[in-house]
Design an enzyme around this catalytic site. Structure first.
Site, PDB file in Angstrom:
ATOM      1  N   ARG A 196      15.323  -0.471   2.412  1.00 59.42           N
ATOM      2  CA  ARG A 196      14.910  -1.217   3.611  1.00 59.42           C
ATOM      3  C   ARG A 196      16.075  -1.437   4.586  1.00 59.42           C
ATOM      4  NH1 ARG A 196      11.570   0.479   1.443  1.00 59.42           N
ATOM      5  NH2 ARG A 196       9.910  -0.427   0.218  1.00 59.42           N
ATOM      6  N   CYS A 259       5.936  -8.313   2.436  1.00 61.28           N
ATOM      7  CA  CYS A 259       6.700  -8.831   1.296  1.00 61.28           C
ATOM      8  C   CYS A 259       7.921  -9.576   1.818  1.00 61.28           C
ATOM      9  CB  CYS A 259       7.136  -7.680   0.386  1.00 61.28           C
ATOM     10  SG  CYS A 259       5.772  -7.101  -0.638  1.00 61.28           S
ATOM     11  N   GLU A 330      13.752  -9.772   2.210  1.00 64.94           N
ATOM     12  CA  GLU A 330      13.644  -8.459   2.855  1.00 64.94           C
ATOM     13  C   GLU A 330      13.471  -8.692   4.366  1.00 64.94           C
ATOM     14  OE1 GLU A 330      10.637  -5.510   1.337  1.00 64.94           O
ATOM     15  OE2 GLU A 330      10.024  -5.500   3.432  1.00 64.94           O
TER      16      GLU A 330
HETATM   17  N1  EPU Z   1       2.300  -8.434  -9.330  1.00 63.58           N
HETATM   18  C1  EPU Z   1       2.043  -9.597 -10.010  1.00 63.58           C
HETATM   19  N2  EPU Z   1       1.772 -10.715  -9.279  1.00 63.58           N
HETATM   20  C2  EPU Z   1       1.745 -10.711  -7.914  1.00 63.58           C
HETATM   21  C3  EPU Z   1       2.021  -9.505  -7.220  1.00 63.58           C
HETATM   22  C4  EPU Z   1       2.295  -8.372  -7.973  1.00 63.58           C
HETATM   23  O1  EPU Z   1       2.076  -9.642 -11.217  1.00 63.58           O
HETATM   24  O2  EPU Z   1       1.484 -11.762  -7.330  1.00 63.58           O
HETATM   25  C5  EPU Z   1       2.571  -7.217 -10.112  1.00 63.58           C
HETATM   26  C6  EPU Z   1       1.531  -6.132  -9.878  1.00 63.58           C
HETATM   27  O3  EPU Z   1       0.413  -6.295 -10.675  1.00 63.58           O
HETATM   28  C7  EPU Z   1       2.326  -4.889 -10.195  1.00 63.58           C
HETATM   29  C8  EPU Z   1       3.753  -5.242  -9.781  1.00 63.58           C
HETATM   30  O4  EPU Z   1       3.793  -6.660  -9.663  1.00 63.58           O
HETATM   31  O5  EPU Z   1       2.320  -4.638 -11.571  1.00 63.58           O
HETATM   32  C9  EPU Z   1       4.167  -4.625  -8.449  1.00 63.58           C
HETATM   33  O6  EPU Z   1       3.266  -5.076  -7.442  1.00 63.58           O
HETATM   34  P1  EPU Z   1       2.793  -4.155  -6.232  1.00 63.58           P
HETATM   35  O7  EPU Z   1       2.223  -2.869  -6.718  1.00 63.58           O
HETATM   36  O8  EPU Z   1       1.980  -4.998  -5.328  1.00 63.58           O
HETATM   37  O9  EPU Z   1       4.152  -3.717  -5.537  1.00 63.58           O
HETATM   38  P2  EPU Z   1       5.346  -4.583  -4.977  1.00 63.58           P
HETATM   39  O10 EPU Z   1       6.589  -4.043  -5.592  1.00 63.58           O
HETATM   40  O11 EPU Z   1       5.107  -6.044  -5.089  1.00 63.58           O
HETATM   41  C10 EPU Z   1       5.852  -2.951  -3.003  1.00 63.58           C
HETATM   42  C11 EPU Z   1       6.372  -3.157  -1.616  1.00 63.58           C
HETATM   43  C12 EPU Z   1       5.198  -3.454  -0.686  1.00 63.58           C
HETATM   44  C13 EPU Z   1       4.183  -2.338  -0.749  1.00 63.58           C
HETATM   45  C14 EPU Z   1       3.712  -2.211  -2.196  1.00 63.58           C
HETATM   46  C15 EPU Z   1       2.663  -1.115  -2.407  1.00 63.58           C
HETATM   47  C16 EPU Z   1       8.586  -4.208  -1.682  1.00 63.58           C
HETATM   48  C17 EPU Z   1       9.346  -5.468  -1.650  1.00 63.58           C
HETATM   49  N3  EPU Z   1       7.271  -4.316  -1.617  1.00 63.58           N
HETATM   50  O12 EPU Z   1       5.316  -4.203  -3.436  1.00 63.58           O
HETATM   51  O13 EPU Z   1       5.731  -3.527   0.609  1.00 63.58           O
HETATM   52  O14 EPU Z   1       3.102  -2.586   0.114  1.00 63.58           O
HETATM   53  O15 EPU Z   1       4.855  -1.927  -3.033  1.00 63.58           O
HETATM   54  O16 EPU Z   1       3.259   0.118  -2.455  1.00 63.58           O
HETATM   55  O17 EPU Z   1       9.176  -3.131  -1.753  1.00 63.58           O
HETATM   56  C18 EPU Z   1       6.569  -4.875   2.385  1.00 63.58           C
HETATM   57  O18 EPU Z   1       7.611  -4.235   2.279  1.00 63.58           O
HETATM   58  O19 EPU Z   1       6.379  -5.728   3.266  1.00 63.58           O
HETATM   59  C19 EPU Z   1       5.525  -4.646   1.389  1.00 63.58           C
HETATM   60  C20 EPU Z   1       4.493  -5.447   1.275  1.00 63.58           C
END
Ligand code: EPU
Length: 344
Positions: A196, A259, A330
Site C-alpha cells: 500500500r 480497511c 493503512e
Molecule cells: N475475518 C474475521 N473477522 C472479521 C474480518 C475478517 O475473522 O471481522 C477473517 C476472514 O474470515 C478471513 C480473514 O480474516 O479468514 C481475512 O479476511 P478478508 O478475506 O476479508 O481479507 P482482509 O485481509 O481482511 C484484505 C484487504 C481488503 C480487501 C480484502 C479482499 C487489507 C488490509 N485488506 O482484507 O482491502 O478488500 O482483502 O481481498 O489488505 C482495503 O484495503 O481498504 C480493503 C478493504
C-alpha cells in the site's frame, strides 16, 4: 493520493495562507479555488475540518503553474484522489488540497488488439471506470481492483490492491509532474512499490537533492497499464462474483475508509485480530468497529475525526495488549487536531 511531507505532520511549522497567496490562487484558478473547504465532503469517511484552499485545476498547464508556484512560495500542498483512504483531522489542513478528479480524467488506448493492450489513464479517472472499460473491451488483469473505490492516481500512489493482486502487477509506467513544473515519464522498474505504498525516485528534475531524507513529492498525472486479452463475458461474470463476495463481507454502503489497518506481514489479518479481541461493534462517539468486518471503522453519521482516531487507538491498544502485535493504520492521516491557523 500523494503529498508533500510538510502537510503530513501536524507538529510541522504552523502555516498561514497569506491574503497575497489567496489572491494569486484566485487569479490563477478563478472559481476552481474554494477557500476554507470542508474536507468531510471530499473523504469517504465524511469527517475532517477545512482545508485552507481546495483547487480543481482544469488542465495540465494550470496544474503546472499551480504546483511550481506553490513550490516557489513554500506553500504546503497535497493531492487528494477519491478521498477513500484518507482521514482528515477535525482542525483541517493548513495548505492547499489539489483535487484532480472532476476534470483530469480519461482513458486512451496506446495499443490494443490480441497482444496485451496498453492503456494510458489520467489520474483523476475513477478506478471503477477503468475496471468497467477493461471488461467492456475484453482486457484482463484488474480483477483485484473490482470494488476498490477512489481514483486511478490515488490507487497508484497507494499501490491499491487485495490478496489477489495490486496496481504494481499491471502498471508499466507513470507520468509525474514535479514541483519544478517538469513532467517526467517513469518506468515501473524505477518505482519502489511496497505494501500500500509507492515511493517516487529522486531525479534531476524532481527538484529534490539526492541527499534529502524526505521522499520526493510530485503529482502523479497518469499511469500506463498493460492488460491481457480476455473474453468480455467471462470478465464480467468474474467481476460480479468478486463484487458480490465483497458485499457479503464488507460494509460497503456505509461511510468508511475501507480497511483501516494494514495486515501484519505474518500471521492473522488485522480483521481477525480485532474480531478475536472482541471489538466488533465497539463505539467511540459516532465511530464504530463494523459488525460485518472488524477492520472497517465506520462513521454512523455524526462521527468526528477525533471519534475515529479515539476508536483506532483503542483498537491498537487492545490488540497490542492481547496479542503483542502493533497494528498500523493503512489510512493516511493528515491535518491538525484543532483549527488554529486564523489566530497564528
Ligand atoms: N475475518 C474475521 N473477522 C472479521 C474480518 C475478517 O475473522 O471481522 C477473517 C476472514 O474470515 C478471513 C480473514 O480474516 O479468514 C481475512 O479476511 P478478508 O478475506 O476479508 O481479507 P482482509 O485481509 O481482511 C484484505 C484487504 C481488503 C480487501 C480484502 C479482499 C487489507 C488490509 N485488506 O482484507 O482491502 O478488500 O482483502 O481481498 O489488505 C482495503 O484495503 O481498504 C480493503 C478493504
Amino acid at each position: 493520493m500523494i503529498s508533500c511531507t510538510a502537510i503530513h505532520d501536524e507538529f510541522e511549522t504552523r502555516f498561514f495562507l497569506e491574503p497575497v497567496h489567496r489572491s494569486w490562487l484566485t487569479d490563477l484558478l478563478g472559481d476552481r479555488v474554494q477557500f476554507d473547504a470542508p474536507m468531510q465532503r471530499y473523504t469517504t469517511l465524511g469527517v475532517g475540518g477545512p482545508a485552507d484552499a481546495l483547487v480543481t485545476p482544469s488542465d495540465l498547464e494550470t496544474l503546472k503553474t499551480l504546483v511550481s508556484g506553490l513550490h516557489r512560495r513554500s506553500i504546503p500542498w497535497m493531492v487528494v484522489g477519491g478521498g477513500s483512504n484518507l482521514l482528515v483531522r477535525d482542525g483541517g489542513i493548513r495548505g492547499i488540497v489539489i483535487v484532480l478528479g472532476a476534470y483530469y480524467k480519461g482513458i486512451d488506448e496506446v495499443s490494443s488488439g490480441d497482444t496485451p493492450a496498453e492503456l494510458s489513464v489520467r489520474a483523476g479517472t475513477r478506478l471503477a471506470t477503468l475496471c468497467r472499460y477493461a471488461i467492456d473491451h475484453g482486457m484482463a488483469g484488474l480483477a483485484f481492483a473490482q470494488g476498490i473505490p477512489g481514483s486511478v492516481g490515488g490507487a497508484i500512489a497507494m499501490n491499491a490492491g487485495t490478496s489477489a493482486g495490486s496496481i504494481e502487477d499491471v502498471l508499466t509506467s507513470i507520468a509525474v509532474l514535479w514541483p519544478t513544473g517538469q513532467v517526467q515519464r517513469i518506468d515501473k522498474k524505477e518505482l519502489a512499490f511496497d505494501y500500500r505504498q509507492l515511493t517516487l525516485p529522486v531525479s534531476d528534475v524532481s527538484g529534490m537533492s539526492s541527499g534529502s531524507s524526505d521522499a520526493p513529492c510530485g503529482v502523479i498525472i497518469d499511469g500506463n497499464f498493460r492488460l491481457e486479452p480476455a473474453d468480455t463475458r467471462q470478465l464480467s461474470l468474474d467481476a460480479q462474483k468478486i463484487v458480490a463476495e465483497r458485499r457479503q463481507r464488507q460494509p460497503l454502503g456505509i461511510a468508511s475508509a475501507g480497511c483501516f489497518f494494514k495486515n501484519p506481514s505474518v500471521g492473522l489479518s488485522a480483521g481477525q485480530l480485532i474480531d478475536m479481541a472482541g471489538l466488533k461493534g465497539k463505539r467511540v462517539g459516532g465511530a464504530q468497529v463494523s459488525m460485518l468486518h472488524a477492520n472497517f471503522i465506520i462513521n454512523r453519521g455524526q462521527a468526528s475525526a477525533a471519534d475515529i482516531l479515539g476508536l483506532a487507538e483503542l483498537v491498537e491498544t487492545r490488540v497490542a495488549a492481547q496479542f503483542g502485535i502493533q497494528l498500523e493504520p493503512e489510512v493516511i492521516i493528515v491535518g491538525e487536531s484543532n483549527y488554529a491557523s486564523k489566530s497564528v
